[in-house]
Design a protein around this motif. Structure first.
Motif, PDB file in Angstrom:
ATOM      1  N   TYR A 118      23.864  60.634 -33.317  1.00 52.53           N
ATOM      2  CA  TYR A 118      23.328  60.304 -34.637  1.00 52.53           C
ATOM      3  C   TYR A 118      22.631  61.543 -35.193  1.00 52.53           C
ATOM      4  O   TYR A 118      22.127  62.373 -34.438  1.00 52.53           O
ATOM      5  CB  TYR A 118      22.357  59.127 -34.566  1.00 52.53           C
ATOM      6  CG  TYR A 118      21.082  59.401 -33.805  1.00 52.53           C
ATOM      7  CD1 TYR A 118      19.922  59.792 -34.476  1.00 52.53           C
ATOM      8  CD2 TYR A 118      21.029  59.279 -32.428  1.00 52.53           C
ATOM      9  CE1 TYR A 118      18.755  60.043 -33.785  1.00 52.53           C
ATOM     10  CE2 TYR A 118      19.876  59.519 -31.727  1.00 52.53           C
ATOM     11  CZ  TYR A 118      18.735  59.906 -32.413  1.00 52.53           C
ATOM     12  OH  TYR A 118      17.582  60.165 -31.716  1.00 52.53           O
TER      13      TYR A 118
ATOM     14  N   ALA B 148      28.476  66.918 -40.176  1.00 56.69           N
ATOM     15  CA  ALA B 148      29.255  66.601 -41.377  1.00 56.69           C
ATOM     16  C   ALA B 148      30.757  66.787 -41.204  1.00 56.69           C
ATOM     17  O   ALA B 148      31.542  65.965 -41.705  1.00 56.69           O
ATOM     18  CB  ALA B 148      28.738  67.429 -42.550  1.00 56.69           C
TER      19      ALA B 148
ATOM     20  N   ILE C  20      32.838  63.615 -40.246  1.00 51.18           N
ATOM     21  CA  ILE C  20      32.884  62.385 -41.045  1.00 51.18           C
ATOM     22  C   ILE C  20      34.264  62.105 -41.642  1.00 51.18           C
ATOM     23  O   ILE C  20      34.786  60.989 -41.507  1.00 51.18           O
ATOM     24  CB  ILE C  20      31.790  62.430 -42.140  1.00 51.18           C
ATOM     25  CG1 ILE C  20      30.401  62.403 -41.486  1.00 51.18           C
ATOM     26  CG2 ILE C  20      31.946  61.277 -43.124  1.00 51.18           C
ATOM     27  CD1 ILE C  20      29.245  62.519 -42.450  1.00 51.18           C
TER      28      ILE C  20
ATOM     29  N   ILE D 250      36.660  60.811 -38.980  1.00 53.51           N
ATOM     30  CA  ILE D 250      36.357  59.444 -38.519  1.00 53.51           C
ATOM     31  C   ILE D 250      36.819  58.435 -39.560  1.00 53.51           C
ATOM     32  O   ILE D 250      37.371  57.375 -39.223  1.00 53.51           O
ATOM     33  CB  ILE D 250      34.839  59.297 -38.251  1.00 53.51           C
ATOM     34  CG1 ILE D 250      34.406  60.210 -37.095  1.00 53.51           C
ATOM     35  CG2 ILE D 250      34.491  57.846 -37.910  1.00 53.51           C
ATOM     36  CD1 ILE D 250      32.918  60.230 -36.847  1.00 53.51           C
ATOM     37  N   MET D 251      36.602  58.767 -40.837  1.00 52.40           N
ATOM     38  CA  MET D 251      37.059  57.853 -41.885  1.00 52.40           C
ATOM     39  C   MET D 251      38.574  57.667 -41.827  1.00 52.40           C
ATOM     40  O   MET D 251      39.088  56.557 -42.013  1.00 52.40           O
ATOM     41  CB  MET D 251      36.644  58.394 -43.265  1.00 52.40           C
ATOM     42  CG  MET D 251      35.159  58.228 -43.571  1.00 52.40           C
ATOM     43  SD  MET D 251      34.774  58.820 -45.220  1.00 52.40           S
ATOM     44  CE  MET D 251      33.070  58.299 -45.399  1.00 52.40           C
TER      45      MET D 251
ATOM     46  N   LEU E 105      31.233  55.727 -37.440  1.00 53.42           N
ATOM     47  CA  LEU E 105      30.854  56.402 -38.691  1.00 53.42           C
ATOM     48  C   LEU E 105      29.374  56.235 -38.995  1.00 53.42           C
ATOM     49  O   LEU E 105      28.733  57.138 -39.537  1.00 53.42           O
ATOM     50  CB  LEU E 105      31.699  55.836 -39.846  1.00 53.42           C
ATOM     51  CG  LEU E 105      31.401  56.390 -41.242  1.00 53.42           C
ATOM     52  CD1 LEU E 105      31.732  57.885 -41.297  1.00 53.42           C
ATOM     53  CD2 LEU E 105      32.200  55.635 -42.298  1.00 53.42           C
TER      54      LEU E 105
ATOM     55  N   PHE F  68      26.712  58.899 -38.197  1.00 53.29           N
ATOM     56  CA  PHE F  68      26.936  60.219 -38.785  1.00 53.29           C
ATOM     57  C   PHE F  68      26.420  60.309 -40.218  1.00 53.29           C
ATOM     58  O   PHE F  68      26.303  61.405 -40.766  1.00 53.29           O
ATOM     59  CB  PHE F  68      28.437  60.551 -38.746  1.00 53.29           C
ATOM     60  CG  PHE F  68      28.915  61.044 -37.414  1.00 53.29           C
ATOM     61  CD1 PHE F  68      29.157  62.390 -37.210  1.00 53.29           C
ATOM     62  CD2 PHE F  68      29.082  60.172 -36.363  1.00 53.29           C
ATOM     63  CE1 PHE F  68      29.578  62.847 -35.980  1.00 53.29           C
ATOM     64  CE2 PHE F  68      29.501  60.624 -35.127  1.00 53.29           C
ATOM     65  CZ  PHE F  68      29.751  61.966 -34.928  1.00 53.29           C
ATOM     66  N   VAL F  69      26.139  59.167 -40.818  1.00 50.68           N
ATOM     67  CA  VAL F  69      25.696  59.168 -42.217  1.00 50.68           C
ATOM     68  C   VAL F  69      24.190  58.973 -42.247  1.00 50.68           C
ATOM     69  O   VAL F  69      23.664  58.025 -41.667  1.00 50.68           O
ATOM     70  CB  VAL F  69      26.393  58.043 -43.012  1.00 50.68           C
ATOM     71  CG1 VAL F  69      25.967  58.082 -44.472  1.00 50.68           C
ATOM     72  CG2 VAL F  69      27.904  58.173 -42.897  1.00 50.68           C
TER      73      VAL F  69
ATOM     74  N   THR G  38      27.715  56.744 -49.895  1.00 50.03           N
ATOM     75  CA  THR G  38      28.933  56.682 -49.080  1.00 50.03           C
ATOM     76  C   THR G  38      29.643  55.348 -49.276  1.00 50.03           C
ATOM     77  O   THR G  38      30.880  55.302 -49.373  1.00 50.03           O
ATOM     78  CB  THR G  38      28.573  56.871 -47.588  1.00 50.03           C
ATOM     79  OG1 THR G  38      27.773  58.046 -47.439  1.00 50.03           O
ATOM     80  CG2 THR G  38      29.826  56.992 -46.740  1.00 50.03           C
TER      81      THR G  38
ATOM     82  N   GLN H 239      34.228  49.900 -42.531  1.00 45.81           N
ATOM     83  CA  GLN H 239      33.246  50.978 -42.641  1.00 45.81           C
ATOM     84  C   GLN H 239      32.144  50.608 -43.628  1.00 45.81           C
ATOM     85  O   GLN H 239      30.957  50.845 -43.376  1.00 45.81           O
ATOM     86  CB  GLN H 239      33.956  52.269 -43.063  1.00 45.81           C
ATOM     87  CG  GLN H 239      34.863  52.830 -41.962  1.00 45.81           C
ATOM     88  CD  GLN H 239      35.732  53.972 -42.446  1.00 45.81           C
ATOM     89  OE1 GLN H 239      35.528  54.507 -43.536  1.00 45.81           O
ATOM     90  NE2 GLN H 239      36.713  54.345 -41.636  1.00 45.81           N
TER      91      GLN H 239
END
Length: 1593
Positions: A972, A986, A989, A992-993, A1011, A1014-1015, A1023, A1050
């Protein structure tokens, strides 16, 4: 590490320079400078590093940064706390999650510099927040240190500002009030850690706070007594007093009782239902900051009371604490007694004015002696026949502590007590019998205690008895029960060390104890005795091995040899083998031991080394000859060697195998037709018997050889006069371990061989002989070469996770000296990682499998510690790449290695949550530890993302996706990470998407979960909006449902994370979610029928439901946010247009249908509640009614609806609901009645019955005739029929409902009471049948709850409604449940007893009428209340025979005892259910005590003694039958027939107790009754029997 030291030194130097530097330099070193920013980045990256030294250096750097900034601001004169840099730094730290350990350290430094006031201004509830975290053990030290820093700073700040003493109230409100809330309401772990870490620091800071805490808790204690899962205010009070006394804030317990808490409350604490309250109260009595503080009379009385009821604790932790606290008390008694002896001597000279001498020292010393003697009496009484393991463990541990604390006095030292003075023949024999239990811990404790006693006790035994004990030990050493050989070992060791061997064994010693005069006589005696016993055992073992070589099946059935080896090992371990005096006698014995061990191993190894050792022999009922072993060995030849993956095995009936090796191991196989047991009777040999015999034999041989290497001195040259093992023998032992570790297939065998081999390798690495020192290295190279070559002829096991090969290499590497260069480890890891890497050679499959399995073992080995850390990155690469192999075995081994590495990196999983915050770390921390993994994982993820979904729609699943997402999901981003960090998260991301487009459902879910971390939290709304914008519009023609599903998942998981964050109550949070809600409306078609896919429809509806849960607060204009946005109107349209309204057109099961139905139902229920909340009683505009949902043909819809309704009804029934039951649910009893009769789905029926149980029967019972055409009586019968016939969970609910209906009838008019009276008999039978031990826990819990709810009507009613027999049957149920092995059932039954004690007519029966008590004393109290009720009812005459029947055990079958006595063979392991908590004789003791008390104080005498004749005749017949059965037992039955002997003893005690009471009723004296003198019980004359139980009654 070096960098951290350099930075710490640099910052220290910078501070020195800043003190006399120019303003320009200060500008470059203040908090806003680039240098400080980079230093902070280093701090944030390394503040949770696993190395303590590095974390300390990080703390130093952070503290220096603050000091540098302070010095830089000095000239400007601005306030440090108001400075922008400090304010921003404080806010960013407070925003961090509390699971980050570095947060605590940095906040502590900030408090030191700017004080606590400014932090409290930013976060007023910070004390409560930190206390909430203290349920996690890993964070407790950090949290408690921070709290200490804070409250000390706050105290000094308040004192400096205050003009009077009112400042303390504010301090208490800030720091003490949250503490008291946690102590009363927090969870168990949280309370324990707060008490251990926070409370002592708080009291040390401000001792006056104790009276404040006690005052509040005393007031609350009466209202909140606690329960089995809550301490309540009483528990908090005891914890505070215990901590205060242990730290010197209470002068003495007597003062505490007088001034702070009453002795009655202390007794309540000692028997409280919650175990920790009992422990804290005991700690208050035992602990003191002064070891010489006199133990008061009140304390002694309370301790005696505590021991009576608290020995039988199932929790190992509780037992450990009890024993530890009592040992502290004994130490206080011992040390304070020395002070008293000195005072007694000086008493004649002067009279000192001392608080210690309130009474004469001699009086206190005598009280000590009486108290210790009384304690020992209680402990020995607890060792009765059939006492439970917890009771024996506790009693023996405490007795061991007494023997240790009060040793035999030497010289002029006086001791107040000696255990040996209170031990007679009977008690000595009691300890001997403790060696027969099935739990080795009890054997160890009993043996150690026996060894602490003077040897004169053995003189109580005659030579014939000693001979019998020795023979019993020899017989037990060949028992087929594995635990019997452990008993044999302790018996033999006892006889050895007490010099109590039979004289007939002296022939085994050639030198006739010549060495006895040359040194320590006792040591020489022990050595010669050990040698005699080992020779005797070895002689028997040689003979049995010879017989086993002829028939292994005969050996497994009649004389498994592992017991002999176990006894030999046990005898050797007790002996000091480095200082032997009979060396010449030992050498041939050791040589013979090695030869015999090898022979034994050769006999059993074909089974252990087979491909399938777990089930070799068919479970035949006819006893066939041992010749079938040849066929078996033929069938089980190893087929998993190195050629396992190279060519397929086609097995045919005519297959023949080369049996040369096996024939060498089993040269002569007996072809006899029968296998005889020990008693000469035919017995069946099961696969289990053979396997247990073989693997235990291998285990014991391995432990014996390991012990010989570890304990015996080594001979460097054969002619050496000292030493017993030659170099050649050591090499042979090493070769033996190598062979069996590399070839055994049975895990139990090679795990124990590993234990022995470790002992050998540790000795070799310390050996002065260079040839032996080099052996481990030589063995290692050999096995690595064999693995590398992958020779098809190799016998290495390629399945079973490489079997013993990893253990072999692990032992060789782990024993390498850690202080050296660890060259073996480095070379081995390099070799293994190269073998585990990707190759194109098909011949490398087997070496790769072995390498992966060995790496897994090495990474799991805790002894290698941080030494293995540098290889983690390479291991992770090998595991991830190995998962792409086409060979299943490689993928399997890679998965296992990967799982081990995840645990190694992120720690052991501490919760059910797969991605718990405790098992995660920041990306910067992870990649700074393993920088090689950053480019590797990024590249692998890019490869996976590029191949995740082809344009043609074909399935193209990359094998590594699962592992990559699993790793990334545990990272994280930290709010402290720099935006331009080289190791930024970054870049991951977008990949992963893209993984969310995978055609595999599970992969899409994992990508969504991965995901989230990571945000950044404040970037989540943007997002989510970006993801929603990617979704297709309803007009688009071409789209893929997999892509839509991945994107929606997501969105859902990001939204869930955002809703769980601490921003929830924030205005910013509400505004952002409102914006997201607007975006979801744009794609609302995905939740409607325009979207043909039910799976994506369900996820979109889940998103809508989540938004409804989050946006449930009114906006500024007092209108709910969702209503303001028109959101509910859209939801209404979705529901009205859904299949819930229109019905389903599907005639088959559509993919995703259950998931869609559940999501839609949840949203519909939320919409109904929302409309009902706005409209109040006029809830007419609901989109769908509950009745419609409950009429659905899909059980998923009905079940979810019923669960939602049950939650509301339960809250209303328990009074937890804020506004009671919603108007929408008023008058719905008839609906549920109709549903109950029609429902066919079990879970739904269960929920309906629960709802009816929550409702008031007066509301729905009158409607039964109208709704279901059943009268209330018929409905009751229908409910009881369900309780009789349905599955267990429905039975339980039906029983609860029937009981509530009956209780309702009992409370109303007599007319309705008479109506159900005929059905009470059926209800009683239902309750009785629900209490049986074999039933599920839920059934017995329901019975306990029913008994609690009906206790005032049927158990304690002054005018009994049921007949006496039925009432007593219900009481017997309560007593049975109180003796259940399951804690939760005992606690529920205890509630029944507490309810019974608190009634108006029973509250005077005991002194604990309104207290929460434990099940141990509840059993005693229940019998007291019952006896009192018999008097109140005037039913003593008819009730007494029933209670005497309980005492005698009339319901038990005596024939079972007869059968077990005459049984010859038994199963290898007991299959029956055993209650390890219940103690029959304890129940008998309590019942006898209360009956005797009842009959003694009563003037009543039975007018017709013939009513008791049946019982007297039955008891007398039992006594005579028991007498006969005792005579049929062997002389040492307590050892050889322990189970049977114990059963007979219990039956004897019950029969004698019954006869004593009957004799008392006839007007005779209980102890001198002729009935007892007439009983010629062999048990009474047996030399190893327990004291009579009547002494305790």
């Amino acid at each position: 590490m070096f960098l951290s030291r350099i930075l710490a030194s640099w910052t220290n130097s910078a501070i020195q320079v800043l003190e006399s530097s120019s303003p320009s330099l200060k500008d470059h070193l203040n908090g806003n400078s680039d240098v400080v920013r980079r230093l902070l980045e280093y701090v944030y990256t390394h503040w949770e590093h696993p190395l303590d030294a590095l974390r300390h250096q990080t703390k130093t750097i952070f503290r220096n940064i603050l000091q540098m900034h302070q010095l830089a601001l000095q000239e400007s004169g601005s306030d440090l706390a108001a400075d922008g840099f400090i304010f921003q730094l404080t806010e960013s730290l407070l925003r961090l999650e509390w699971h980050s350990k570095g947060k605590y350290t940095c906040l502590g430094c900030l408090v030191d510099y700017i004080g606590i006031e400014h932090i409290l201004a930013l976060a007023k509830t910070i004390p409560s927040q930190i206390l909430e975290v203290m349920g996690d053990q890993s964070l407790v030290p950090y949290a408690s240190d921070l709290l200490e820093t804070m409250f000390k700073s706050h105290k000094s700040c308040l004192k400096s500002q205050a003009v009077d003493s009112t400042w303390i109230d504010k301090w208490h409100e800030t720091w003490v009030s949250p503490l008291l809330f946690i102590l009363c309401e927090g969870n168990l772990d949280q309370k324990s850690y707060v008490i251990d870490y926070y409370l002592p620091k708080l009291l040390n800071c401000n001792p006056e706070s104790l009276s404040y805490m006690v005052k509040i808790l005393q007031t609350s204690a009466d209202a909140k007594t606690g329960s089995y899962d809550s301490r309540g205010a009483l528990g908090a009070l005891m914890a505070c007093l215990r901590t205060a006394r242990a730290h010197g804030h209470l002068q003495s317990a007597t003062d505490a009782w007088r001034d702070l808490v009453s002795s009655a409350r202390i007794k309540q604490g000692l028997i409280h239902q919650h175990c920790q309250v009992r422990i804290d109260t005991l700690g208050l009595l035992c602990e003191s900051n002064r070891s010489t503080e006199i133990v008061s009379t009140e304390e002694m009385e309370c301790i005696q009371f505590f021991i009576t009821y608290n020995l039988n604790s199932q929790s190992p932790g509780v037992r450990q604490q009890i024993c530890s606290l009592l040992k502290k008390l004994f130490c206080r008694i011992q040390e304070s007694s020395q002070v008293l002896y000195k005072l007694e001597q000086s008493k004649s000279k002067h009279e000192p004015e001392n608080e210690l001498t309130r009474q004469h020292p001699s009086v206190s010393l005598q009280q000590y002696k009486n108290f210790m003697s009384s304690i020992c009496n209680s402990l020995f009484e607890a060792l009765f026949p059939g006492s439970s393991y917890p009771t024996r463990f506790s009693a023996l541990t405490i007795l061991g502590s007494i023997a240790e604390v009060f040793p035999v006095p030497e010289g002029r030292v006086q001791t107040v007590y000696q255990l040996s003075h209170d031990i007679d023949v009977g008690r000595f024999q009691t300890l001997m019998e403790c060696l027969t239990g099935t739990f080795e811990e009890v054997k160890i404790l009993a043996f150690d205690l026996l060894m602490k006693l003077p040897k004169t006790f053995v003189q109580f035994q005659d030579s014939e008895k000693l001979q019998g004990l020795f023979q019993a030990a020899l017989e037990l050493s060949t028992s087929t029960k594995p635990y019997d050989c452990v008993t044999a070992s302790y018996l033999l060791n006892f006889l050895i060390w007490q010099n109590a061997l039979p004289s007939s064994l002296s022939a085994y010693l050639k030198t006739q104890r010549v060495a006895c005069g040359d040194g320590d006589k006792s040591a020489a005696l022990v050595e010669s005795n050990t040698l005699i016993v080992i020779k005797c055992l070895l002689e028997n073992l040689e003979e049995e091995v010879s017989r086993a070589e002829n028939s292994l099946l005969q050996a497994a059935a009649s004389f498994p040899m592992y017991g002999r080896v176990h006894c030999i090992t046990g005898a050797l371990r007790k002996l000091a083998l480095n200082s032997l005096q009979l060396v010449n006698e030992w050498r041939p014995v050791v040589e013979k031991l090695l030869v015999t061990s090898y022979r034994l191993s050769a006999v059993v190894s074909p089974v252990i080394q087979s491909s399938s050792p777990e089930g070799l022999i068919p479970m035949d009922t006819d006893a066939e000859s041992a010749s079938r072993l040849q066929t078996i060995l033929n069938e089980i030849q190893p087929r998993d060697t190195n050629d396992y993956f190279n060519r397929a095995k086609i097995l045919k009936e005519c297959d023949s195998f080369d049996l040369e090796d096996l024939s060498a191991s089993v040269p002569n196989i007996d072809t006899s037709a029968e296998i005889k047991g020990k008693e000469g009777k035919t017995c069946d040999v099961t696969a289990q018997m053979v396997l247990v015999c073989c693997w235990r034999s291998m285990k014991e041989v391995a432990l014996l050889l390991g012990s010989l290497c570890q304990l015996l001195p080594m001979r460097s040259v054969p002619e050496s006069p000292d030493g017993l093992l030659t170099v050649k023998q050591v090499k042979e032992i090493g070769d033996y371990f190598k062979q069996h570790l590399l070839q055994s297939r049975h895990r139990g065998a090679f795990e124990l061989a590993y234990t022995g081999f470790v002992k050998l390798t540790e000795i070799l690495n310390r050996c002065p002989d260079l040839s032996l020192q080099k052996l481990p290295e030589e063995w290692l190279w050999n096995v690595l070469e064999e693995i590398r070559c992958s020779d098809p002829s190799s016998k290495l096991c390629a399945t079973r996770r490489s079997a013993g090969i990893p253990f072999y290499i692990q032992a060789l590497l782990a024993s390498e000296p850690k202080k050296g260069k660890m060259d073996l480890l480095k070379i081995t890891m390099k070799e293994l990682i190269s073998l585990a890497g990707p190759t194109d050679d098909s011949q490398s499959t087997v070496p790769k499998v072995h390498a992966l399995n060995i790496l897994r073992a090495l990474f799991r080995d805790t002894r290698l510690g941080e030494i293995i850390t540098p290889y983690i990155a390479d291991g992770a690469k090998a595991a991830i790449l190995g998962f792409t192999s086409p060979v299943w075995a490689v993928r399997n081994s890679s998965t296992l290695l990967f799982s081990t590495l995840i645990t190694r990196i992120f720690g052991v999983k501490r919760g059910k949550d797969e991605l718990s915050k405790k098992n995660r770390m920041t990306g910067s921390e992870f990649f700074s530890r393993f920088p090689e993994l950053y480019p590797f994982l990024l590249k692998q993820l890019e490869t996976v993302a590029n191949t995740v979904d082809s344009d043609t729609g074909e399935l193209n699943h990359h094998p590594s996706m699962f592992l990559l997402l699993l790793v990334l999901g545990r990272l994280y981003p930290s709010p402290m990470d720099g935006a331009c960090s080289a190791l930024s998260m970054a870049p991951f991301i977008p990949f992963i998407m893209r993984c969310g487009c995978s055609p595999v459902y599970r992969s899409r879910e994992m990508a969504a979960r991965a995901l989230v971390p990571f945000v950044m939290m404040d970037e989540i709304p943007d997002t989510i909006r970006t993801l929603l914008a990617k979704l297709p519009n309803c007009t688009d023609q071409c789209f893929r449902q997999n892509h839509i599903h991945g994107t929606l998942l997501q969105v859902f998981h990001l939204l869930q994370a955002f809703s769980d964050s601490k921003y929830r109550m924030n205005t910013y949070f509400q505004q952002e979610l409102a914006d997201v809600a607007v975006c979801t409306k744009a794609k609302i078609w995905l939740a409607k029928r325009q979207n043909p896919c039910l799976v994506t429809r369900a996820v979109y509806i889940d998103i809508l439901f989540l938004l409804t849960c989050c946006l449930d607060k009114p906006s500024k204009d007092n209108r709910p946010v969702l209503e303001h946005l028109g959101f509910w109107e859209e939801v209404r349209r979705i529901i009205l247009g859904s299949e819930l309204i229109t019905g389903f057109s599907y005639t088959f099961t559509v993919p995703g249908l259950p998931q869609y139905l559940q999501s839609l139902t949840k949203l519909a229920i939320a919409a109904v509640w929302a409309v009902a909340a706005q409209a109040g009683e006029q809830a007419r505009d609901v989109p769908i009614s509950f009745s419609r949902l409950l009429e659905s043909s899909f059980p998923e819809v009905r079940l979810l609806t019923l669960e939602a309704l049950l939650e509301r009804f339960s809250a209303a029934a328990s009074g937890l609901g804020e506004k009671g039951l919603p108007p929408l649910l008023w008058n719905t009893g008839g609906t549920f009645l109709m549903l109950a009769v029609k429902e066919s789905h079990p879970e739904c029926l269960c929920k309906i019955l629960k709802i009816l149980h929550c409702m008031d029967p007066s509301e729905w019972l009158p409607q039964t005739e109208r709704c279901v055409h059943l009268t209330p009586k018929e409905f009751l019968i229908w409910t009881m029929d369900i309780a009789s016939n349905e599955r267990s969970e429905i039975q339980s609910e039906a029983l609860r409902l029937a009981s509530k209906v009956i209780a309702h009838h009992m409370q109303t008019c007599e007319e309705t009471r008479d109506l159900v009276a005929p059905n009470l008999k059926q209800w009683v039978q239902l309750v009785l049948s629900s209490c049986e031990d074999h039933l599920p826990t839920e059934s017995r819990l329901a019975a306990a709850e029913v008994l609690t709810s009906t206790a005032p009507f049927f158990l304690t009613n002054p005018h009994p409604i049921l007949g006496l027999q039925d009432t007593l049957a219900l009481w017997k149920c309560v007593l049975t449940l109180l003796q259940s092995e399951e804690q939760v059932i005992r606690d529920a039954a205890t509630e029944t007893v507490m309810t019974a004690m608190s009634q108006e007519n029973t509250c005077q029966s005991t002194e604990f009428a309104f207290c929460r008590v434990d099940a141990s004393i509840a059993l005693d109290l229940a019998l007291a209340v019952l006896c009192d009720l018999l008097q109140q009812w005037d039913q003593l005459a008819p009730g007494l025979p029933v209670l005497l029947g309980w005492l005698l055990g009339e319901g038990d079958d005596l024939t079972a005892c007869v059968e077990t006595v005459h049984q010859v063979e038994d199963y290898l392991f007991e299959k029956t259910e055993v209650n390890f908590w219940a103690e029959t004789l304890i129940f008998m003791k309590y019942l006898y005590k209360h009956l005797f008390h009842l009959l003694s104080k009563s003037s009543w005498r039975p007018l017709s003694p013939e009513r008791l004749c049946h019982l007297q005749r039955t008891a007398s017949e039992q006594c005579h039958l028991l007498s006969q059965l005792f005579r049929e037992l062997p002389p040492t039955a307590e050892f050889l027939k322990t189970v049977e002997f114990t059963r007979l003893r219990i039956r004897e005690e019950r029969a004698l107790a019954c006869l004593r009471l009957l004799a008392f009723l006839e007007g005779k004296e209980g102890e001198d009754t002729p009935v007892l003198r007439a009983l010629d019980s062999p048990a009474a004359g047996n030399q190893l029997t327990l004291p009579r139980t009547e002494t305790a009654c």
